[in-house]
Design a protein around this motif. Structure first.
Motif, PDB file in Angstrom:
ATOM      1  N   ARG A 124       0.836  -1.202  -0.180  1.00  0.00           N
ATOM      2  CA  ARG A 124       0.053   0.078  -0.063  1.00  0.00           C
ATOM      3  C   ARG A 124       0.884   1.351  -0.155  1.00  0.00           C
ATOM      4  NH1 ARG A 124      -5.424   1.664   1.583  1.00  0.00           N
ATOM      5  NH2 ARG A 124      -5.763  -0.350   0.500  1.00  0.00           N
ATOM      6  N   ALA A 125       1.929   1.237   0.871  1.00  0.00           N
ATOM      7  CA  ALA A 125       2.704   2.376   0.814  1.00  0.00           C
ATOM      8  C   ALA A 125       3.553   2.859  -0.581  1.00  0.00           C
ATOM      9  CB  ALA A 125       3.798   2.229   1.854  1.00  0.00           C
ATOM     10  N   ARG A 126       4.158   1.630  -1.285  1.00  0.00           N
ATOM     11  CA  ARG A 126       4.512   1.626  -2.383  1.00  0.00           C
ATOM     12  C   ARG A 126       3.643   2.205  -3.415  1.00  0.00           C
ATOM     13  NH1 ARG A 126       6.478  -4.003  -1.943  1.00  0.00           N
ATOM     14  NH2 ARG A 126       8.658  -3.809  -1.007  1.00  0.00           N
ATOM     15  N   ALA A 132       9.639   6.144  -3.958  1.00  0.00           N
ATOM     16  CA  ALA A 132      10.050   5.644  -2.654  1.00  0.00           C
ATOM     17  C   ALA A 132      11.610   5.721  -2.665  1.00  0.00           C
ATOM     18  CB  ALA A 132       9.793   4.045  -2.766  1.00  0.00           C
ATOM     19  N   ASP A 133      12.231   5.879  -3.716  1.00  0.00           N
ATOM     20  CA  ASP A 133      13.686   6.105  -3.852  1.00  0.00           C
ATOM     21  C   ASP A 133      14.256   7.549  -3.183  1.00  0.00           C
ATOM     22  OD1 ASP A 133      14.340   3.528  -4.464  1.00  0.00           O
ATOM     23  OD2 ASP A 133      14.647   4.048  -6.483  1.00  0.00           O
ATOM     24  N   ARG A 134      13.445   8.435  -3.450  1.00  0.00           N
ATOM     25  CA  ARG A 134      13.402   9.923  -3.084  1.00  0.00           C
ATOM     26  C   ARG A 134      13.335  10.028  -1.743  1.00  0.00           C
ATOM     27  NH1 ARG A 134      16.473  14.024  -4.331  1.00  0.00           N
ATOM     28  NH2 ARG A 134      15.445  16.008  -4.629  1.00  0.00           N
ATOM     29  N   LEU A 135      12.210   9.471  -1.217  1.00  0.00           N
ATOM     30  CA  LEU A 135      11.991   9.515   0.250  1.00  0.00           C
ATOM     31  C   LEU A 135      12.955   8.649   1.198  1.00  0.00           C
ATOM     32  CD1 LEU A 135       7.987   9.076   0.248  1.00  0.00           C
ATOM     33  CD2 LEU A 135       9.268  10.927   1.127  1.00  0.00           C
ATOM     34  N   ASP A 136      13.434   7.470   0.643  1.00  0.00           N
ATOM     35  CA  ASP A 136      14.278   6.793   1.206  1.00  0.00           C
ATOM     36  C   ASP A 136      15.598   7.665   1.414  1.00  0.00           C
ATOM     37  OD1 ASP A 136      12.864   4.468   1.755  1.00  0.00           O
ATOM     38  OD2 ASP A 136      13.582   3.410  -0.015  1.00  0.00           O
ATOM     39  N   SER A 193       4.204  13.073   2.746  1.00  0.00           N
ATOM     40  CA  SER A 193       4.525  11.769   2.144  1.00  0.00           C
ATOM     41  C   SER A 193       5.570  10.982   2.843  1.00  0.00           C
ATOM     42  CB  SER A 193       5.414  12.334   0.900  1.00  0.00           C
ATOM     43  OG  SER A 193       4.611  12.897  -0.300  1.00  0.00           O
ATOM     44  N   PHE A 194       6.242  11.669   3.835  1.00  0.00           N
ATOM     45  CA  PHE A 194       7.239  10.630   4.642  1.00  0.00           C
ATOM     46  C   PHE A 194       6.493  10.061   5.787  1.00  0.00           C
ATOM     47  CE2 PHE A 194      10.006  10.068   8.002  1.00  0.00           C
ATOM     48  CZ  PHE A 194      11.180  10.146   7.615  1.00  0.00           C
ATOM     49  N   LYS A 195       5.557  10.881   6.418  1.00  0.00           N
ATOM     50  CA  LYS A 195       4.551  10.035   7.181  1.00  0.00           C
ATOM     51  C   LYS A 195       3.883   8.862   6.705  1.00  0.00           C
ATOM     52  CE  LYS A 195       2.013   9.468  11.039  1.00  0.00           C
ATOM     53  NZ  LYS A 195       1.121  10.524  11.547  1.00  0.00           N
ATOM     54  N   ARG A 196       3.101   9.076   5.330  1.00  0.00           N
ATOM     55  CA  ARG A 196       2.480   8.082   4.885  1.00  0.00           C
ATOM     56  C   ARG A 196       3.477   6.686   4.208  1.00  0.00           C
ATOM     57  NH1 ARG A 196       0.215  11.121   1.281  1.00  0.00           N
ATOM     58  NH2 ARG A 196       1.858  10.966  -0.328  1.00  0.00           N
ATOM     59  N   ARG A 197       4.437   7.103   4.134  1.00  0.00           N
ATOM     60  CA  ARG A 197       5.547   5.887   3.750  1.00  0.00           C
ATOM     61  C   ARG A 197       5.939   5.147   4.934  1.00  0.00           C
ATOM     62  NH1 ARG A 197       8.492   2.997   0.396  1.00  0.00           N
ATOM     63  NH2 ARG A 197      10.446   2.573   0.578  1.00  0.00           N
ATOM     64  N   TYR A 198       6.513   6.127   5.804  1.00  0.00           N
ATOM     65  CA  TYR A 198       7.038   5.355   7.311  1.00  0.00           C
ATOM     66  C   TYR A 198       6.359   5.206   8.468  1.00  0.00           C
ATOM     67  CZ  TYR A 198      11.014   6.306   4.330  1.00  0.00           C
ATOM     68  OH  TYR A 198      11.961   6.304   2.937  1.00  0.00           O
ATOM     69  N   GLY A 199       5.320   5.663   8.247  1.00  0.00           N
ATOM     70  CA  GLY A 199       4.312   5.565   9.483  1.00  0.00           C
ATOM     71  C   GLY A 199       4.818   6.593  10.741  1.00  0.00           C
TER      72      GLY A 199
END
Length: 290
Positions: free
Chosen positions: A172-174, A183-187, A220-226
């Motif tokens: 879902r996050a992807r 995802a690479d940018r947020l990582d 976006s950060f909160k959505r991807r990493y919780g």
């Protein structure tokens, strides 16, 4: 166990359902299984309506089609799709009368279940997994464990549930990231925060460094990493502090300063919240006696 139901003529004889009673240990410590099954319908029937059931339900449509009703909304379902619902809320589902479906499912719960469901988010309870075969394998493994049902089987079922949830949440996050920041940018942003955690970091400065709107980046950060960006930084600072507590004799004030906490009192409070003990108690416990 062969399936027991109110519509015996509607189900193919190969259909299976296992209802189990979790142990007290599982209720306290694990994702615990309540029911698992794999059904093949020969004809549609009245369907199911529930609410106020203390359970979470994940269903995979292996074949056929139908409808999910959840919290006043309706969703069409076709082969390959899944849904995840909080069964305390009003929900129901039924097969298409012209295209009877085949379903795999698991009912489960556990102390961590609400948190994982929060990461998943129920704005869109229906999803199409990237790897439908993997979801099917995990659901089949859970059903096999339920049919054996002993202590090892209960542990195996919990492990499979945890892996299934991680797979769904990550998927879902992807999917969310594909329409926003990659995802690479947020990582890359997260790696920068961790590497520079002992420095003074602001949302404005980080957003400017990566040429991203700060509000867009934060969402976006909160959505991807919780977790929020500041929570990520604080966790990295605490990790650095643990290294100094265990392997140096520095005073707490100096450790707080070196790890990016402006005040020792704030460091002390955050450490206790995270570890359930003071920094000095942590140091003594990990060093032991010399």
């Amino acid at each position: 166990m062969s399936i027991q139901n109110r519509f015996p003529d509607a189900y193919d004889p190969s259909s299976l359902r296992a209802i189990v009673t979790p142990s007290a240990f599982a209720r306290q410590n694990l994702f615990y299984l309540q029911e698992a099954g794999h059904i093949r319908l020969r004809r549609s029937h009245a369907g199911l309506q529930r609410s106020r059931l203390d359970s979470y339900l994940i269903v995979q449509v292996a074949a056929g089609s139908g409808v999910l009703r959840y919290d006043g909304r309706e969703f069409a379902l076709t082969a390959g799709q899944c849904f995840w619902v909080d069964c305390r809320r009003p929900h129901g589902y039924r097969s298409s009368p012209d295209d009877p479906w085949e379903l795999r499912w698991v009912h489960f719960n556990g102390r961590s279940a609400p948190g994982f469901y929060g990461l998943f988010g129920d704005a869109a309870p229906v999803f199409t997994p990237t790897d439908a075969a993997s979801v099917a394998r995990r659901l089949d493994a859970i059903l096999r464990a339920a049919r054996r049902w002993d202590t090892p089987a209960e542990l195996n079922a919990s492990a499979e549930i945890a892996a299934l949830l991680a797979e769904i949440v990550t998927d879902r996050a992807r999917a969310a990231d594909s329409g926003t920041l990659t995802a690479d940018r947020l990582d890359e942003v997260r790696a920068y925060l961790i590497e520079h955690c002992t420095e003074e970091l602001t949302l404005d400065a980080v957003a400017a460094r990566f040429y991203i709107s700060k509000y867009y980046l934060a969402r976006s950060f909160k959505r991807r990493y919780g977790e929020t960006m500041i929570a990520c930084v604080n966790s990295a600072r605490l990790d650095a502090a643990k290294q100094l507590l265990r392997y140096t004799d520095l005073r707490l004030g100096e450790i707080a300063r070196q790890c990016g906490f402006r005040e020792q009192s704030y460091f002390t409070r955050r450490f206790r919240e995270a570890e359930g003990q003071t920094a000095n108690e942590y140091r003594r416990a990990w060093r032991g006696r010399t």
